[in-house]
Design a protein around this motif. Structure first.
Motif, PDB file in Angstrom:
ATOM      1  N   UNK A 258     -14.685  -3.660  -0.077  1.00  0.00           N
ATOM      2  CA  UNK A 258     -14.033  -4.670   0.608  1.00  0.00           C
ATOM      3  C   UNK A 258     -12.625  -4.325   0.480  1.00  0.00           C
ATOM      4  N   UNK A 259     -11.884  -4.432   1.628  1.00  0.00           N
ATOM      5  CA  UNK A 259     -10.168  -4.581   1.813  1.00  0.00           C
ATOM      6  C   UNK A 259     -10.174  -6.202   1.962  1.00  0.00           C
ATOM      7  N   UNK A 260      -9.293  -6.642   0.922  1.00  0.00           N
ATOM      8  CA  UNK A 260      -8.833  -8.065   1.158  1.00  0.00           C
ATOM      9  C   UNK A 260      -7.259  -8.017   1.869  1.00  0.00           C
ATOM     10  N   UNK A 261      -7.354  -8.575   2.839  1.00  0.00           N
ATOM     11  CA  UNK A 261      -6.246  -8.627   3.738  1.00  0.00           C
ATOM     12  C   UNK A 261      -5.257  -9.667   3.492  1.00  0.00           C
ATOM     13  N   UNK A 262      -4.036  -9.505   3.388  1.00  0.00           N
ATOM     14  CA  UNK A 262      -3.127 -10.195   3.281  1.00  0.00           C
ATOM     15  C   UNK A 262      -2.767 -11.390   4.701  1.00  0.00           C
ATOM     16  N   UNK A 263      -2.555 -10.597   5.512  1.00  0.00           N
ATOM     17  CA  UNK A 263      -2.502 -11.201   6.941  1.00  0.00           C
ATOM     18  C   UNK A 263      -3.503 -10.895   7.838  1.00  0.00           C
ATOM     19  N   UNK A 264      -4.665 -11.360   7.704  1.00  0.00           N
ATOM     20  CA  UNK A 264      -5.939 -10.794   8.609  1.00  0.00           C
ATOM     21  C   UNK A 264      -5.589 -10.713  10.106  1.00  0.00           C
TER      22      UNK A 264
ATOM     23  N   UNK B 217      -0.552  -6.176  11.596  1.00  0.00           N
ATOM     24  CA  UNK B 217      -0.019  -5.347  10.250  1.00  0.00           C
ATOM     25  C   UNK B 217      -0.513  -6.175   9.020  1.00  0.00           C
ATOM     26  N   UNK B 218      -0.838  -5.455   8.159  1.00  0.00           N
ATOM     27  CA  UNK B 218      -1.334  -6.262   6.830  1.00  0.00           C
ATOM     28  C   UNK B 218      -1.276  -5.594   5.495  1.00  0.00           C
ATOM     29  N   UNK B 219      -0.761  -5.841   4.641  1.00  0.00           N
ATOM     30  CA  UNK B 219      -0.822  -5.119   3.138  1.00  0.00           C
ATOM     31  C   UNK B 219      -2.295  -5.724   2.850  1.00  0.00           C
ATOM     32  N   UNK B 220      -3.026  -5.205   1.984  1.00  0.00           N
ATOM     33  CA  UNK B 220      -4.409  -5.492   1.304  1.00  0.00           C
ATOM     34  C   UNK B 220      -4.525  -4.701  -0.073  1.00  0.00           C
ATOM     35  N   UNK B 221      -5.728  -5.346  -0.570  1.00  0.00           N
ATOM     36  CA  UNK B 221      -6.144  -4.791  -1.895  1.00  0.00           C
ATOM     37  C   UNK B 221      -7.557  -4.375  -1.638  1.00  0.00           C
TER      38      UNK B 221
ATOM     39  N   UNK C 166      -2.928  -1.173  -0.060  1.00  0.00           N
ATOM     40  CA  UNK C 166      -2.848  -0.420   1.019  1.00  0.00           C
ATOM     41  C   UNK C 166      -2.071  -1.140   2.030  1.00  0.00           C
ATOM     42  N   UNK C 167      -1.789  -0.364   3.195  1.00  0.00           N
ATOM     43  CA  UNK C 167      -1.259  -1.200   4.323  1.00  0.00           C
ATOM     44  C   UNK C 167      -1.651  -0.642   5.566  1.00  0.00           C
ATOM     45  N   UNK C 168      -1.907  -1.392   6.624  1.00  0.00           N
ATOM     46  CA  UNK C 168      -2.385  -1.134   7.709  1.00  0.00           C
ATOM     47  C   UNK C 168      -1.584  -1.670   8.923  1.00  0.00           C
ATOM     48  N   UNK C 169      -1.780  -0.947  10.008  1.00  0.00           N
ATOM     49  CA  UNK C 169      -1.068  -1.749  11.205  1.00  0.00           C
ATOM     50  C   UNK C 169      -1.481  -0.896  12.426  1.00  0.00           C
TER      51      UNK C 169
END
Length: 215
Positions: A128-134, A138-142, A180-183
Motif C-alpha cells: 500500500x501507499x498511504x497518502x497524506x492528501x488523498x 499532489x500528495x506525499x506518501x508512505x 514518495x511524492x506523486x502529482x
C-alpha cells in the motif's frame, strides 16, 4: 470584501473542487506504472554464501565464500495500482529488476570473501501507499510492501577476474519501506519514491530511487 476579491476566492475554490474531483475519478480505476532509477547496494558485505550454495558456517575448506556486488547500477519496475474507495490507501503490485556490479578496484584481491561481479535481483511485491492528501492532485506518501525475491550472483574464484564464470541463485521473502511524492498532470500521474528492502539470509540488500509514471 471587494467584488474582485470575492470572484478570486470563488475561482480558487472552484479550481480546488475540480482538482479534487479529477483526482478521485482518476484514482478509481486500475493504473499501470513504469519506473526507472539508480540503485544503491547496502549491507551486502557479510551476507555470505559458501560457493553460492550454502551458509558460510557450512563452507568446506577451500570453498570460496561469495557476497553481493559492491556497486548498485540501475533498476526498472512495472506495476499496477488502484485507489481504495473512501480511504487514503492505494493498493499496488509490482515486479522489479535491479542490477549491481563489482569493479576490479573493489574486488578485494586476496580476501577469503569474493564480491559477486554481477548481482541481479528479481522482486515481486504487493502492498500500500498511504497518502497524506488523498483528494488532491499532489500528495506525499508512505509506502509499505512485502513480497518474494530471486537473487542471481555471477562470480569468479579468481579474485582478479573481471568476468564471472559461475552463477549462484537464492530465494527469500522481503519487506520494503519508503517515502514518495506523486502529482497528477493531465491524465497521467508522475511520482518519485525512495525505498529500502529488508531481506533474510545471504540475499543482497538494495535501496532504489525510482522516477515513474502511471497511465
Amino acid at each position: 470584501m471587494s467584488a474582485v476579491t470575492t470572484r478570486a476566492l470563488r475561482l480558487a475554490f472552484a479550481a480546488i473542487l475540480t482538482s479534487t474531483t479529477i483526482a478521485r475519478a482518476q484514482d478509481s480505476t486500475f493504473r499501470w506504472s513504469f519506473a526507472l532509477g539508480p540503485t544503491q547496494s547496502m549491507r551486502n558485505w557479510g551476507r555470505v554464501l559458501c560457493g553460492g550454495t550454502a551458509a558460510w558456517h557450512q563452507c568446506p575448506s577451500g570453498m570460496p565464500m561469495v557476497t553481493g556486488a559492491a556497486e548498485g547500477q540501475y533498476h526498472a519496475a512495472l506495476g499496477i495500482s488502484r485507489r481504495m474507495p473512501r480511504t487514503a490507501l492505494v493498493s499496488r503490485m509490482e515486479v522489479l529488476y535491479s542490477r549491481a556490479i563489482t569493479r576490479p578496484s573493489t574486488a578485494y584481491p586476496g580476501s577469503p570473501i569474493l564480491r559477486a561481479l554481477s548481482d541481479e535481483m528479481f522482486l515481486t511485491t504487493a502492498g500500500f501507499d498511504w497518502l497524506a492528501t488523498p483528494d488532491r492532485r499532489y500528495s506525499p506518501y508512505i509506502n509499505t510492501t512485502a513480497g518474494v525475491g530471486f537473487n542471481r550472483l555471477g562470480w569468479n574464484a579468481d579474485s582478479l577476474a573481471t568476468e564471472p564464470n559461475r552463477h549462484s541463485t537464492a530465494f527469500t521473502g522481503l519487506l520494503a519501506f519508503g517515502i514518495g511524492f506523486r502529482t497528477l498532470i493531465g491524465k497521467r500521474e508522475y511520482y518519485v519514491e525512495s525505498r529500502a528492502f529488508a531481506t533474510a539470509g545471504a540475499f543482497s540488500v538494495i535501496s532504489p530511487l525510482s522516477f515513474g509514471i502511471r497511465f
